[in-house]
Motif scaffolding. Sequence first.
Motif, PDB file in Angstrom:
ATOM      1  N   HIS A  74       0.865  -1.180   0.000  1.00  0.00           N
ATOM      2  CA  HIS A  74       0.000   0.000   0.000  1.00  0.00           C
ATOM      3  C   HIS A  74       0.900   1.227   0.000  1.00  0.00           C
ATOM      4  N   THR A  75       0.589   2.178  -0.883  1.00  0.00           N
ATOM      5  CA  THR A  75       1.364   3.410  -0.919  1.00  0.00           C
ATOM      6  C   THR A  75       0.605   4.524  -0.213  1.00  0.00           C
ATOM      7  N   ILE A  76       1.353   5.325   0.502  1.00  0.00           N
ATOM      8  CA  ILE A  76       0.821   6.547   1.101  1.00  0.00           C
ATOM      9  C   ILE A  76       1.602   7.693   0.473  1.00  0.00           C
ATOM     10  N   ASP A  77       0.873   8.601  -0.127  1.00  0.00           N
ATOM     11  CA  ASP A  77       1.519   9.678  -0.873  1.00  0.00           C
ATOM     12  C   ASP A  77       0.526  10.822  -1.000  1.00  0.00           C
ATOM     13  N   LEU A  78       1.002  11.979  -1.425  1.00  0.00           N
ATOM     14  CA  LEU A  78       0.113  13.098  -1.717  1.00  0.00           C
ATOM     15  C   LEU A  78      -0.449  13.024  -3.132  1.00  0.00           C
ATOM     16  N   ALA A  79       0.147  12.184  -3.960  1.00  0.00           N
ATOM     17  CA  ALA A  79      -0.308  12.043  -5.341  1.00  0.00           C
ATOM     18  C   ALA A  79      -1.668  11.357  -5.390  1.00  0.00           C
ATOM     19  N   ASP A  80      -2.464  11.734  -6.369  1.00  0.00           N
ATOM     20  CA  ASP A  80      -3.824  11.195  -6.493  1.00  0.00           C
ATOM     21  C   ASP A  80      -3.856   9.686  -6.712  1.00  0.00           C
ATOM     22  N   ASP A  81      -2.816   9.110  -7.318  1.00  0.00           N
ATOM     23  CA  ASP A  81      -2.799   7.678  -7.613  1.00  0.00           C
ATOM     24  C   ASP A  81      -2.397   6.801  -6.425  1.00  0.00           C
ATOM     25  N   ALA A  82      -2.090   7.408  -5.296  1.00  0.00           N
ATOM     26  CA  ALA A  82      -1.682   6.634  -4.116  1.00  0.00           C
ATOM     27  C   ALA A  82      -2.843   5.778  -3.621  1.00  0.00           C
ATOM     28  N   ASP A  83      -2.501   4.654  -3.003  1.00  0.00           N
ATOM     29  CA  ASP A  83      -3.533   3.819  -2.386  1.00  0.00           C
ATOM     30  C   ASP A  83      -4.241   4.589  -1.274  1.00  0.00           C
ATOM     31  N   VAL A  84      -3.460   5.338  -0.506  1.00  0.00           N
ATOM     32  CA  VAL A  84      -4.002   6.217   0.524  1.00  0.00           C
ATOM     33  C   VAL A  84      -3.356   7.581   0.337  1.00  0.00           C
ATOM     34  N   ARG A  85      -4.187   8.575   0.141  1.00  0.00           N
ATOM     35  CA  ARG A  85      -3.665   9.934  -0.030  1.00  0.00           C
ATOM     36  C   ARG A  85      -3.606  10.567   1.356  1.00  0.00           C
TER      37      ARG A  85
END
Length: 166
Positions: free
Chosen positions: A32-43
């Motif tokens: 699971h990715t956490i990022d500010l980018a819209d495509d992240a699994d969790v923004r």
Amino acid sequence: MTSSRTAVITGGLSGLGAAAATRLRADGVQVHTIDLADDADVRADVSDPAEVRSAAEALGPVDILINSAGVVGPNAPLWEIDPAAWDRVFAINVRGTFNMCRAFVPGMRDRGWGRIVNLASIAGKDGNPNMSPYSASKAAVIALTKSLGKELATTGVLVNAIRTRS
């Protein structure tokens, strides 16, 4: 590594975070990715404790945490650095790592197994000219990693830092 493991990677959509996500997925790990980018699994903004808590609640138990989210910040002599720019670098690079560890370590401890990898930099050891906020923040990540590793030494949770060349 078994496919029953779950990983969370901050900054997981670019750079070293994306490379780690690709590798772990190839090994059968649920990532699971956490990022500010819209495509992240969790923004989520890792510098915000409430957003990190919310992300942790949404994701549930995690076995592997990779703290890859980071910023370089301003490139200028120390005396020209705006305090707000200094604070932003520390908020993301250090407080983000702190917030993520704080959110996920208790579950790892309870389960008796976990792996935490914090992205640091050789700049945190040697210092880069005109990059005081970045260098100081990565030194803080190195120290945080050493302290947390010692705190968790008998729990089955291992903590390491990777020092990149930047």
